[in-house]
Design a protein around this motif. Structure first.
Motif, PDB file in Angstrom:
ATOM      1  N   ARG A 109       0.832  -1.199   0.000  1.00  0.00           N
ATOM      2  CA  ARG A 109       0.000   0.000   0.000  1.00  0.00           C
ATOM      3  C   ARG A 109       0.869   1.252   0.000  1.00  0.00           C
ATOM      4  O   ARG A 109       1.857   1.311   0.703  1.00  0.00           O
ATOM      5  CB  ARG A 109      -0.916   0.011   1.222  1.00  0.00           C
ATOM      6  N   PRO A 110       0.470   2.262  -0.769  1.00  0.00           N
ATOM      7  CA  PRO A 110       1.264   3.497  -0.777  1.00  0.00           C
ATOM      8  C   PRO A 110       1.459   4.073   0.628  1.00  0.00           C
ATOM      9  O   PRO A 110       2.544   4.573   0.943  1.00  0.00           O
ATOM     10  CB  PRO A 110       0.439   4.428  -1.669  1.00  0.00           C
ATOM     11  N   ASN A 111       0.450   3.992   1.467  1.00  0.00           N
ATOM     12  CA  ASN A 111       0.548   4.578   2.806  1.00  0.00           C
ATOM     13  C   ASN A 111       1.541   3.841   3.710  1.00  0.00           C
ATOM     14  O   ASN A 111       1.892   4.340   4.783  1.00  0.00           O
ATOM     15  CB  ASN A 111      -0.816   4.603   3.479  1.00  0.00           C
ATOM     16  N   ASP A 112       1.994   2.665   3.282  1.00  0.00           N
ATOM     17  CA  ASP A 112       2.975   1.915   4.062  1.00  0.00           C
ATOM     18  C   ASP A 112       4.382   2.500   3.930  1.00  0.00           C
ATOM     19  O   ASP A 112       5.259   2.148   4.704  1.00  0.00           O
ATOM     20  CB  ASP A 112       3.017   0.455   3.596  1.00  0.00           C
ATOM     21  N   TYR A 113       4.591   3.335   2.938  1.00  0.00           N
ATOM     22  CA  TYR A 113       5.929   3.826   2.625  1.00  0.00           C
ATOM     23  C   TYR A 113       6.104   5.277   3.045  1.00  0.00           C
ATOM     24  O   TYR A 113       5.190   6.082   2.952  1.00  0.00           O
ATOM     25  CB  TYR A 113       6.203   3.674   1.125  1.00  0.00           C
ATOM     26  N   ASN A 114       7.312   5.574   3.499  1.00  0.00           N
ATOM     27  CA  ASN A 114       7.609   6.899   4.024  1.00  0.00           C
ATOM     28  C   ASN A 114       8.334   7.805   3.023  1.00  0.00           C
ATOM     29  O   ASN A 114       8.256   9.023   3.124  1.00  0.00           O
ATOM     30  CB  ASN A 114       8.503   6.778   5.262  1.00  0.00           C
ATOM     31  N   TYR A 115       9.054   7.202   2.093  1.00  0.00           N
ATOM     32  CA  TYR A 115       9.889   7.965   1.178  1.00  0.00           C
ATOM     33  C   TYR A 115       9.576   7.599  -0.260  1.00  0.00           C
ATOM     34  O   TYR A 115       9.364   6.423  -0.576  1.00  0.00           O
ATOM     35  CB  TYR A 115      11.366   7.712   1.468  1.00  0.00           C
ATOM     36  N   TRP A 116       9.586   8.614  -1.121  1.00  0.00           N
ATOM     37  CA  TRP A 116       9.227   8.439  -2.527  1.00  0.00           C
ATOM     38  C   TRP A 116      10.200   9.182  -3.427  1.00  0.00           C
ATOM     39  O   TRP A 116      10.710  10.244  -3.070  1.00  0.00           O
ATOM     40  CB  TRP A 116       7.817   8.980  -2.770  1.00  0.00           C
ATOM     41  N   GLY A 117      10.415   8.594  -4.599  1.00  0.00           N
ATOM     42  CA  GLY A 117      11.160   9.295  -5.626  1.00  0.00           C
ATOM     43  C   GLY A 117      10.247  10.213  -6.416  1.00  0.00           C
ATOM     44  O   GLY A 117       9.043  10.294  -6.146  1.00  0.00           O
ATOM     45  N   GLN A 118      10.827  10.873  -7.402  1.00  0.00           N
ATOM     46  CA  GLN A 118      10.075  11.832  -8.205  1.00  0.00           C
ATOM     47  C   GLN A 118       9.362  11.180  -9.384  1.00  0.00           C
ATOM     48  O   GLN A 118       8.505  11.805 -10.006  1.00  0.00           O
ATOM     49  CB  GLN A 118      11.006  12.935  -8.722  1.00  0.00           C
ATOM     50  N   GLY A 119       9.707   9.947  -9.683  1.00  0.00           N
ATOM     51  CA  GLY A 119       9.037   9.210 -10.749  1.00  0.00           C
ATOM     52  C   GLY A 119       9.769   9.263 -12.075  1.00  0.00           C
ATOM     53  O   GLY A 119      10.527  10.193 -12.351  1.00  0.00           O
ATOM     54  N   THR A 120       9.532   8.249 -12.892  1.00  0.00           N
ATOM     55  CA  THR A 120      10.076   8.191 -14.239  1.00  0.00           C
ATOM     56  C   THR A 120       8.970   7.707 -15.175  1.00  0.00           C
ATOM     57  O   THR A 120       8.234   6.774 -14.844  1.00  0.00           O
ATOM     58  CB  THR A 120      11.314   7.280 -14.303  1.00  0.00           C
ATOM     59  N   GLN A 121       8.862   8.368 -16.333  1.00  0.00           N
ATOM     60  CA  GLN A 121       7.752   8.090 -17.251  1.00  0.00           C
ATOM     61  C   GLN A 121       8.061   6.889 -18.128  1.00  0.00           C
ATOM     62  O   GLN A 121       9.106   6.834 -18.792  1.00  0.00           O
ATOM     63  CB  GLN A 121       7.488   9.305 -18.143  1.00  0.00           C
ATOM     64  N   VAL A 122       7.122   5.956 -18.141  1.00  0.00           N
ATOM     65  CA  VAL A 122       7.177   4.813 -19.051  1.00  0.00           C
ATOM     66  C   VAL A 122       5.981   4.917 -19.982  1.00  0.00           C
ATOM     67  O   VAL A 122       4.838   5.001 -19.525  1.00  0.00           O
ATOM     68  CB  VAL A 122       7.135   3.481 -18.285  1.00  0.00           C
ATOM     69  N   THR A 123       6.240   4.919 -21.274  1.00  0.00           N
ATOM     70  CA  THR A 123       5.175   4.988 -22.266  1.00  0.00           C
ATOM     71  C   THR A 123       5.323   3.812 -23.212  1.00  0.00           C
ATOM     72  O   THR A 123       6.385   3.629 -23.820  1.00  0.00           O
ATOM     73  CB  THR A 123       5.226   6.298 -23.055  1.00  0.00           C
ATOM     74  N   VAL A 124       4.266   3.020 -23.324  1.00  0.00           N
ATOM     75  CA  VAL A 124       4.280   1.845 -24.188  1.00  0.00           C
ATOM     76  C   VAL A 124       3.314   2.097 -25.337  1.00  0.00           C
ATOM     77  O   VAL A 124       2.114   2.274 -25.123  1.00  0.00           O
ATOM     78  CB  VAL A 124       3.885   0.580 -23.415  1.00  0.00           C
ATOM     79  N   SER A 125       3.851   2.115 -26.544  1.00  0.00           N
ATOM     80  CA  SER A 125       3.029   2.378 -27.717  1.00  0.00           C
ATOM     81  C   SER A 125       2.522   1.065 -28.304  1.00  0.00           C
ATOM     82  O   SER A 125       3.203   0.049 -28.277  1.00  0.00           O
ATOM     83  CB  SER A 125       3.818   3.146 -28.760  1.00  0.00           C
ATOM     84  N   SER A 126       1.329   1.126 -28.870  1.00  0.00           N
ATOM     85  CA  SER A 126       0.740  -0.092 -29.450  1.00  0.00           C
ATOM     86  C   SER A 126       1.124  -0.249 -30.899  1.00  0.00           C
ATOM     87  O   SER A 126       1.694   0.638 -31.521  1.00  0.00           O
ATOM     88  CB  SER A 126      -0.779  -0.026 -29.314  1.00  0.00           C
TER      89      SER A 126
END
Length: 124
Positions: A107-124
């Motif tokens: 669960r997201p609420n279980d975690y205290n620290y987060w990164g800023q994220g990285t975008q993954v885009t999958v094209s069909s």
């Protein structure tokens, strides 16, 4: 404070593979349970995979089981997510998360620290 930095996201065709990495500044990385989450536009953040502080146990969302593999290298303060057989529905911003201590969490609420994220885009 634990700083997490994700990398490896990019545009890829369906059926392709990507490897995401999460690096951290903390020297006590081995004391943290880790997880990957993702968030698509207009949707809530969802669990992808998690791993215990030793790397001995892993857990996956049903939607990625058999296609994604989570791993960690405590000597390098790094966690990875190998993503194979990617589908357009895997498109999202992927986040790594950390929680001090043992156990494995989904669960997201279980975690205290987060990164800023990285975008993954999958094209069909």
């Amino acid at each position: 404070q634990v700083r997490l930095v994700e990398s490896g996201g990019r545009l890829v065709q369906a059926g392709g593979s990507l490897r995401l990495s999460c690096t951290t500044s903390t020297r006590t990385f081995s004391n943290y349970a880790m997880g990957w989450f993702r968030q698509a536009p207009g949707k809530e953040r969802e669990f992808v995979a998690s791993i215990t502080w030793t790397g001995g146990s892993t857990n996956y969302a049903d939607s990625v089981k058999g296609r994604f593999t989570i791993s960690r290298d405590n000597a390098k303060n790094m966690m990875s997510l190998q993503m194979n057989s990617l589908k357009p529905e895997d498109t999202a911003v992927y986040y790594c998360a950390a929680r001090y201590g043992g156990g494995i969490f989904a669960r997201p609420n279980d975690y205290n620290y987060w990164g800023q994220g990285t975008q993954v885009t999958v094209s069909s």
